[in-house]
Design a protein around this motif. Structure first.
Motif, PDB file in Angstrom:
ATOM      1  N   SER A 176       0.849  -1.189   0.000  1.00 51.89           N
ATOM      2  CA  SER A 176       0.000   0.000   0.000  1.00 51.89           C
ATOM      3  C   SER A 176       0.883   1.238   0.000  1.00 51.89           C
ATOM      4  O   SER A 176       1.675   1.449   0.912  1.00 51.89           O
ATOM      5  N   GLY A 177       0.725   2.073  -1.012  1.00 52.26           N
ATOM      6  CA  GLY A 177       1.594   3.232  -1.162  1.00 52.26           C
ATOM      7  C   GLY A 177       1.324   4.348  -0.186  1.00 52.26           C
ATOM      8  O   GLY A 177       2.158   5.247  -0.019  1.00 52.26           O
ATOM      9  N   SER A 178       0.184   4.327   0.492  1.00 46.40           N
ATOM     10  CA  SER A 178      -0.103   5.385   1.470  1.00 46.40           C
ATOM     11  C   SER A 178       0.755   5.225   2.709  1.00 46.40           C
ATOM     12  O   SER A 178       0.817   6.126   3.537  1.00 46.40           O
ATOM     13  N   LYS A 179       1.425   4.099   2.825  1.00 51.72           N
ATOM     14  CA  LYS A 179       2.272   3.844   3.994  1.00 51.72           C
ATOM     15  C   LYS A 179       3.701   4.308   3.680  1.00 51.72           C
ATOM     16  O   LYS A 179       3.903   5.445   3.289  1.00 51.72           O
ATOM     17  N   PHE A 180       4.697   3.445   3.823  1.00 52.36           N
ATOM     18  CA  PHE A 180       6.077   3.902   3.666  1.00 52.36           C
ATOM     19  C   PHE A 180       6.440   4.399   2.263  1.00 52.36           C
ATOM     20  O   PHE A 180       7.221   5.350   2.131  1.00 52.36           O
ATOM     21  N   PRO A 181       5.921   3.812   1.186  1.00 50.26           N
ATOM     22  CA  PRO A 181       6.347   4.302  -0.135  1.00 50.26           C
ATOM     23  C   PRO A 181       6.155   5.804  -0.341  1.00 50.26           C
ATOM     24  O   PRO A 181       7.020   6.474  -0.889  1.00 50.26           O
ATOM     25  N   SER A 182       5.018   6.347   0.100  1.00 51.53           N
ATOM     26  CA  SER A 182       4.776   7.780  -0.108  1.00 51.53           C
ATOM     27  C   SER A 182       4.842   8.587   1.185  1.00 51.53           C
ATOM     28  O   SER A 182       4.753   9.814   1.145  1.00 51.53           O
ATOM     29  N   GLY A 183       4.972   7.914   2.327  1.00 50.30           N
ATOM     30  CA  GLY A 183       4.969   8.634   3.599  1.00 50.30           C
ATOM     31  C   GLY A 183       3.649   9.313   3.894  1.00 50.30           C
ATOM     32  O   GLY A 183       3.595  10.322   4.584  1.00 50.30           O
ATOM     33  N   GLY A 184       2.553   8.758   3.370  1.00 45.52           N
ATOM     34  CA  GLY A 184       1.233   9.333   3.621  1.00 45.52           C
ATOM     35  C   GLY A 184       0.852  10.429   2.650  1.00 45.52           C
ATOM     36  O   GLY A 184      -0.189  11.064   2.814  1.00 45.52           O
ATOM     37  N   ARG A 185       1.652  10.653   1.615  1.00 48.09           N
ATOM     38  CA  ARG A 185       1.362  11.750   0.679  1.00 48.09           C
ATOM     39  C   ARG A 185       0.458  11.325  -0.478  1.00 48.09           C
ATOM     40  O   ARG A 185      -0.125  12.176  -1.154  1.00 48.09           O
ATOM     41  N   CYS A 186       0.369  10.032  -0.756  1.00 47.36           N
ATOM     42  CA  CYS A 186      -0.595   9.548  -1.761  1.00 47.36           C
ATOM     43  C   CYS A 186      -0.916   8.099  -1.450  1.00 47.36           C
ATOM     44  O   CYS A 186      -0.227   7.461  -0.653  1.00 47.36           O
ATOM     45  N   THR A 187      -1.960   7.573  -2.052  1.00 47.63           N
ATOM     46  CA  THR A 187      -2.391   6.205  -1.737  1.00 47.63           C
ATOM     47  C   THR A 187      -1.866   5.163  -2.711  1.00 47.63           C
ATOM     48  O   THR A 187      -2.043   3.968  -2.487  1.00 47.63           O
ATOM     49  N   ALA A 188      -1.235   5.572  -3.811  1.00 52.93           N
ATOM     50  CA  ALA A 188      -0.865   4.631  -4.863  1.00 52.93           C
ATOM     51  C   ALA A 188      -0.004   3.485  -4.335  1.00 52.93           C
ATOM     52  O   ALA A 188       0.926   3.695  -3.565  1.00 52.93           O
ATOM     53  N   GLY A 189      -0.322   2.255  -4.759  1.00 52.82           N
ATOM     54  CA  GLY A 189       0.445   1.081  -4.360  1.00 52.82           C
ATOM     55  C   GLY A 189       1.069   0.414  -5.567  1.00 52.82           C
ATOM     56  O   GLY A 189       0.843   0.814  -6.709  1.00 52.82           O
ATOM     57  N   TYR A 190       1.856  -0.626  -5.297  1.00 51.84           N
ATOM     58  CA  TYR A 190       2.503  -1.335  -6.407  1.00 51.84           C
ATOM     59  C   TYR A 190       2.507  -2.831  -6.141  1.00 51.84           C
ATOM     60  O   TYR A 190       2.349  -3.292  -5.003  1.00 51.84           O
ATOM     61  N   CYS A 191       2.685  -3.612  -7.208  1.00 54.60           N
ATOM     62  CA  CYS A 191       2.869  -5.052  -7.052  1.00 54.60           C
ATOM     63  C   CYS A 191       3.956  -5.533  -7.995  1.00 54.60           C
ATOM     64  O   CYS A 191       4.181  -4.959  -9.070  1.00 54.60           O
ATOM     65  N   VAL A 192       4.641  -6.584  -7.559  1.00 51.71           N
ATOM     66  CA  VAL A 192       5.697  -7.225  -8.334  1.00 51.71           C
ATOM     67  C   VAL A 192       5.555  -8.740  -8.142  1.00 51.71           C
ATOM     68  O   VAL A 192       4.823  -9.195  -7.260  1.00 51.71           O
ATOM     69  N   ALA A 193       6.259  -9.494  -8.958  1.00 49.53           N
ATOM     70  CA  ALA A 193       6.199 -10.954  -8.871  1.00 49.53           C
ATOM     71  C   ALA A 193       7.604 -11.534  -8.944  1.00 49.53           C
ATOM     72  O   ALA A 193       8.521 -10.908  -9.489  1.00 49.53           O
TER      73      ALA A 193
END
Length: 613
Positions: A421-438
């Motif tokens: 979930s990008g709203s957590k550490f990836p963006s520091g709460g600045r946006c909600t965008a998330g990512y996935c990889v395999a």
């Protein structure tokens, strides 16, 4: 006259808009009233409107609007409120989406559950990614597509009529009585759905639930632009660079962090990523394992959004079942995984396991060697053939820096997809965008997942990609600093209140690379009966959280994690686990610590709390 008055007021708001309304995914968490979050903001906004007040000092006092930006936020709420005033309807009948297609799918979902068909009317070409065949084959939606000349050209129909317009003017809609749902599509911004007529009001909560669990509201920046267009002001939100260059940077950083060589897919939020994963895998199973039951296996007490969405998919998609995976408290993830996979083999089913590591909210890490052994163990179906191996869907939000997907990783020979979930550490709460990889073993599944990102129009917006490009490079450093603060605070609590039970990663797990900055706190209790002891503990939880938030300005109510500053306090049972079965809920305090906070002040307030026990 009323329309002009509202537009003038919105212009005043845009001139005085609080920075947090544009820059944060959550607003005024210090006065967060979850049960009132859907109504309190608009009620107080209406009071300001009636008093002709749009001063910045008054706007910043308005309470939280909805949660994160999935269900809504201040600017999407103002947008919907303004359009509702324009058409003389209730604000809840206007629902904005960042996606151009999800409002249509929300109506189709509700009608499928009601065994009711839908006619979808449109005047111009539908978006290229509107794939009618997949919607019918995979999602099981029933509908008829018809092109018409205008909103006045409505054929009679036994069911719901949904009209799609690509009208450039924001908020414009001809609410023909023959139209049940009017969807205005705005490329780059998303869409706005109007639920037309009292007879369709029952759809409102279901459509909002789709927005909360499978998509998001129109983002703050895009809502701001939509409001500018609504009141005929030139748009002023500009991006620093192109999407292509930002996307290239994000992909490289994510691949460097995860050591995964697969494509990096970006969604508008963590749950829209999970939805694309689930629907992509279901599509793959229906194609490659036709006729076999699909089992979505999920912990019953995990984060409420994950749990709720999985059960909603099962409710709406034919051929899919839910299976519980008990992982917390007295349950062991390894044993549970082995048991459910033995069961899916006996049923010759397709198993998809969704799990968080560490678990939420009790921050437990299973024995990973034993877990991988349980996942890779060969099994046979009743005919003696090899059972279909599982796909392990790992919610890595609490540990995005751990290398689960590398070539040398312990999951390397298990089909594994990881998402964050990008709203957590990836963006520091600045946006909600998330990512996935395999990992390499599951790389062949990514095109199907990407197909459903595009079908649902749930990919990250240009600004979200820009924010991730800016924030992701510092993520690992922020994780390290937040963990140090958390470890120090946890050690302090243990000394101050040794009777409390703290769920946090032990040293041996830290040595494996797990450094979360969240912990849960089971406070000591007293009483003659179980009921008295539970009541006392719950009251104590609230007392602690209230003290922390009232006495430390940087402390807030929230389920948030990975924010840039402050600490966040919640009780999972009444927040993240809102849709979880009562017997699986956790009435404990969950605490998230950031890399930047006044730790000594936190210690002082906690000591004062202990003195009052």
């Amino acid at each position: 006259m009323q329309d002009h008055k509202v537009q003038t007021y919105i212009k005043d708001i845009l001139n005085q808009v609080p920075t947090d309304w544009l820059k944060l995914t959550t607003h005024r968490l210090d006065i967060y009233n979850e049960s009132l979050a859907k109504t309190e903001f608009l009620e107080q906004l209406e009071v300001l409107y009636q008093n002709h007040t749009a001063d910045h000092s008054e706007l910043v006092k308005l309470p939280t609007a909805y949660d994160y930006i999935r269900l809504g936020h201040p600017l999407s709420s103002v947008l919907e409120w303004g359009i509702a005033h324009k058409h003389g309807i209730k604000p809840e009948q206007v629902i904005s989406f960042s996606s151009q297609t999800m409002p249509v799918f929300a109506v189709l979902r509700s009608n499928k559950l009601q065994d009711k068909t839908t006619q979808i009317l449109y005047t111009e070409d539908l978006p290229d990614f509107f794939d009618a065949e997949t919607l019918k084959r995979v999602y099981g939606y029933s509908f008829e597509l018809k092109q018409v000349k205008s909103s006045d050209d409505i054929p009679e129909f036994e069911g719901s009529t949904l009209f799609i317009s690509q009208e450039h003017q924001v908020g414009q809609a001809e609410l023909n009585p023959g139209i049940d749902f009017h969807v205005n599509v705005y490329p780059k911004l998303g869409s706005i759905l109007i639920v037309n007529g009292n007879k369709n009001e029952a759809y409102v909560s279901d459509i909002q639930h789709v927005r909360r669990r499978e998509s998001i509201a129109m983002t703050p920046a895009d809502s701001f632009e939509a409001l500018q267009r609504f009141v005929d002001i030139k748009a002023s939100v500009e991006l620093k660079a192109s999407r292509a260059s930002n996307l290239e940077k994000v992909i490289k950083v994510v691949q460097d962090i995860t050591l995964a060589a697969s494509d990096v897919l970006l969604g508008s939020c963590g749950l829209s990523v999970q939805y694309a994963i689930m629907m992509g895998l279901i599509d793959d199973a229906k194609t490659n394992h036709p006729g076999k039951r699909i089992k979505i296996i999920v912990p019953p007490n995990c984060y409420g959004g994950t749990n709720d969405q999985a059960r909603r998919v099962v409710e709406a998609v034919d051929g899919v079942d839910i299976m519980d995976l008990p992982v917390d408290q007295d349950n062991d993830m390894v044993q549970s995984t082995a048991q459910v996979l033995d069961q899916t083999a006996r049923e010759d089913a397709v198993p998809y396991i969704i799990a968080e590591i560490p678990t939420n909210p009790r921050v437990e890490v299973p024995n990973l060697e034993e877990l991988t052994a349980a996942l890779r163990k060969p099994r046979q179906n009743p005919e003696g053939q090899d059972a279909i191996p599982p796909v392990f869907i790992l919610d890595q939000t609490f540990c995005p820096n751990v290398h689960f997907l590398s070539k040398e990783g312990m999951f390397s020979d298990i089909r594994t997809i990881s998402y964050v979930s990008g709203s957590k550490f990836p963006s520091g709460g600045r946006c909600t965008a998330g990512y996935c990889v395999a990992n390499e073993k599951a790389d062949d599944l990514m095109p199907s997942i990407q197909k459903h990102f595009q079908l649902c129009d749930n990919e990250a917006t240009d600004l979200q990609v820009e924010i991730l490009a800016d924030q992701l490079p510092s993520m690992n450093q922020r994780i390290e600093e937040a963990y140090k603060n958390t470890r120090e605070f946890v050690n302090f609590i243990r000394k101050e209140l040794p009777e409390a039970k703290i769920n946090f990663v032990p040293d041996e797990v830290v040595e494996q690379g797990f450094t979360p900055s969240v912990f849960s706190l089971d406070l000591p209790t007293t009483g003659e009966t179980d009921e008295e002891r539970e009541t006392y503990k719950r009251d104590l939880n609230h007392k602690l959280i209230t003290m922390m938030i009232s006495r430390i300005p940087e402390s807030k109510h929230c389920v948030s994690y990975g924010q840039l500053k402050g600490s966040y306090w919640t009780i999972p049972a009444t927040s993240t686990q809102g849709t979880t079965k009562e017997e699986d809920k956790d009435y404990i305090a969950r605490v998230s610590i950031s890399p930047d906070l006044d730790l000594e002040r936190h210690k002082t307030v906690f000591s004062d709390f202990v003195k009052q026990l």
